[in-house]
Motif scaffolding. Structure first.
Motif, mmCIF file in Angstrom:
data_model
loop_
_atom_site.group_PDB
_atom_site.id
_atom_site.type_symbol
_atom_site.label_atom_id
_atom_site.label_comp_id
_atom_site.label_asym_id
_atom_site.label_seq_id
_atom_site.Cartn_x
_atom_site.Cartn_y
_atom_site.Cartn_z
ATOM 1 N N THR A 252 63.351 60.115 29.064
ATOM 2 C CA THR A 252 62.530 59.300 28.159
ATOM 3 C C THR A 252 62.208 57.976 28.856
ATOM 4 O O THR A 252 61.055 57.531 28.905
ATOM 5 C CB THR A 252 63.310 59.023 26.846
ATOM 6 O OG1 THR A 252 63.642 60.275 26.259
ATOM 7 C CG2 THR A 252 62.500 58.189 25.871
ATOM 8 N N THR A 253 63.237 57.360 29.444
ATOM 9 C CA THR A 253 63.085 56.057 30.102
ATOM 10 C C THR A 253 62.137 56.162 31.292
ATOM 11 O O THR A 253 61.238 55.333 31.476
ATOM 12 C CB THR A 253 64.465 55.552 30.579
ATOM 13 O OG1 THR A 253 65.385 55.704 29.514
ATOM 14 C CG2 THR A 253 64.398 54.095 31.012
ATOM 15 N N SER A 255 59.771 58.125 31.794
ATOM 16 C CA SER A 255 58.373 58.314 31.378
ATOM 17 C C SER A 255 57.692 56.971 31.103
ATOM 18 O O SER A 255 56.480 56.862 31.195
ATOM 19 C CB SER A 255 58.299 59.213 30.141
ATOM 20 O OG SER A 255 58.667 58.487 28.982
ATOM 21 N N CYS A 269 66.521 58.178 21.017
ATOM 22 C CA CYS A 269 67.170 59.488 21.215
ATOM 23 C C CYS A 269 68.428 59.661 20.369
ATOM 24 O O CYS A 269 69.021 60.745 20.353
ATOM 25 C CB CYS A 269 67.557 59.657 22.688
ATOM 26 S SG CYS A 269 66.213 59.384 23.842
#
Ligand code: PXL
Length: 285
Positions: A252-253, A255, A269
């Protein structure tokens, strides 16, 4: 399942950069576990930032423990991490001794990428072996595992037999369970590995390679592992839970292409943890 688990978390609190207590508290809370923080040092930002200011809380830990004993507070788990002085090794041991029935976890936080953190002296690194020896579970990364064993930091990929030997030798120092994070294996995979001495079993969970190094990744992994074990996960399922969550949050980070010092964007998350997934990605090593 015990719905009133209490973990005494002996770690630093860093104002900026998502690591240690600012990661451990939300993660364990999301897993339904109460965190009782015992701060070892307060920093304006973690040690990856230049010019951080800090206040050492070495003289706080003993009186805090005395207070908890006087109040007859029970902890289900004592979980140590980033320490500020070698006296704090003794203070963590006092906590471990005061709660013989608690799960004793030592994350021997000392360094990363083959180098000790700026505030870690040789004496403190040498004494970390003593704390690891009296823990039930230790969770070093490869840098910390090499310091604990007095080995050179491996720059090449490791064969399975070498990894097993490191796990067993670390366990021979005392802890029944050893988990080493982010191990590059000779087959090109990266995995988190674990060993349980009582059943003589070796486990691994593979993770995808992400070409960034975020601060606080080890704290994130260890806190999910601690939460899982405290709630009754088997060792491989706890490693799987910790790996899956850390991988989800790191991807996630990545991205968002943020400054790696700012740590892992795990806040969106957390729901993954509250759902308490059933997992099956572990294998024997
Ligand atoms: O994530 C490990 C860690 C914990 N606490 C502090 C740190 C670091 C890593 O840099 O600086 C203060």
């Amino acid at each position: 399942m015990n719905q009133n688990l209490k973990v005494a978390a002996i770690h630093d609190i860093s104002g900026v950069g998502r690591c240690s207590l600012t990661v451990i508290i939300p993660i364990l809370s999301a897993m339904g576990i109460q965190v009782c923080p015992v701060p070892t040092v307060v920093l304006s930002a973690h040690t990856g930032y230049n010019g951080f200011v800090m206040r050492d809380l070495t003289d706080y830990i003993d009186p805090a423990l005395a207070h908890y004993k006087q109040m007859k507070i029970k902890f289900d788990c004592i979980y140590s991490g980033f320490l500020a002085s070698d006296e704090q090794i003794d203070h963590c041991r006092d906590f471990f001794n005061a709660y013989p029935n608690a799960l004793k976890v030592c994350d021997p936080v000392m360094g990363d990428n083959g180098k000790p953190y700026k505030t870690y002296t040789n004496e403190l690194c040498n004494r970390m072996v003593e704390l690891a020896a009296v823990a039930d579970i230790i969770t070093p990364n490869l840098t910390e595992a090499s310091i604990l064993l007095g080995e050179k930091y491996p720059t090449a990929q490791l064969r399975t037999t070498e990894v097993k030997s490191w796990l067993v030798r670390l366990s021979e120092k005392g802890p029944k369970t050893v988990v080493i994070t982010t191990v590059p294996l000779a087959d090109g995979s990266i995995c988190n590995v674990g060993y349980d001495r009582e059943t003589n079993t070796f486990w691994k969970v593979n993770c995808d390679y992400v070409p960034r190094h975020y601060s606080g990744s080890g704290d994130m992994f260890s806190s999910v592992l601690v939460g899982g074990i405290a709630k009754g996960d088997s060792l491989p399922i706890a490693i799987d839970r910790a790996t899956s969550f850390t991988e989800l949050a790191i991807k996630t980070t990545f991205s968002y292409q943020t400054d790696t010092r700012d740590g892992i964007i795990f806040e969106p998350c957390l729901k993954w943890l509250t759902d308490y997934q059933v997992l099956r990605n572990f294998k024997t090593l």
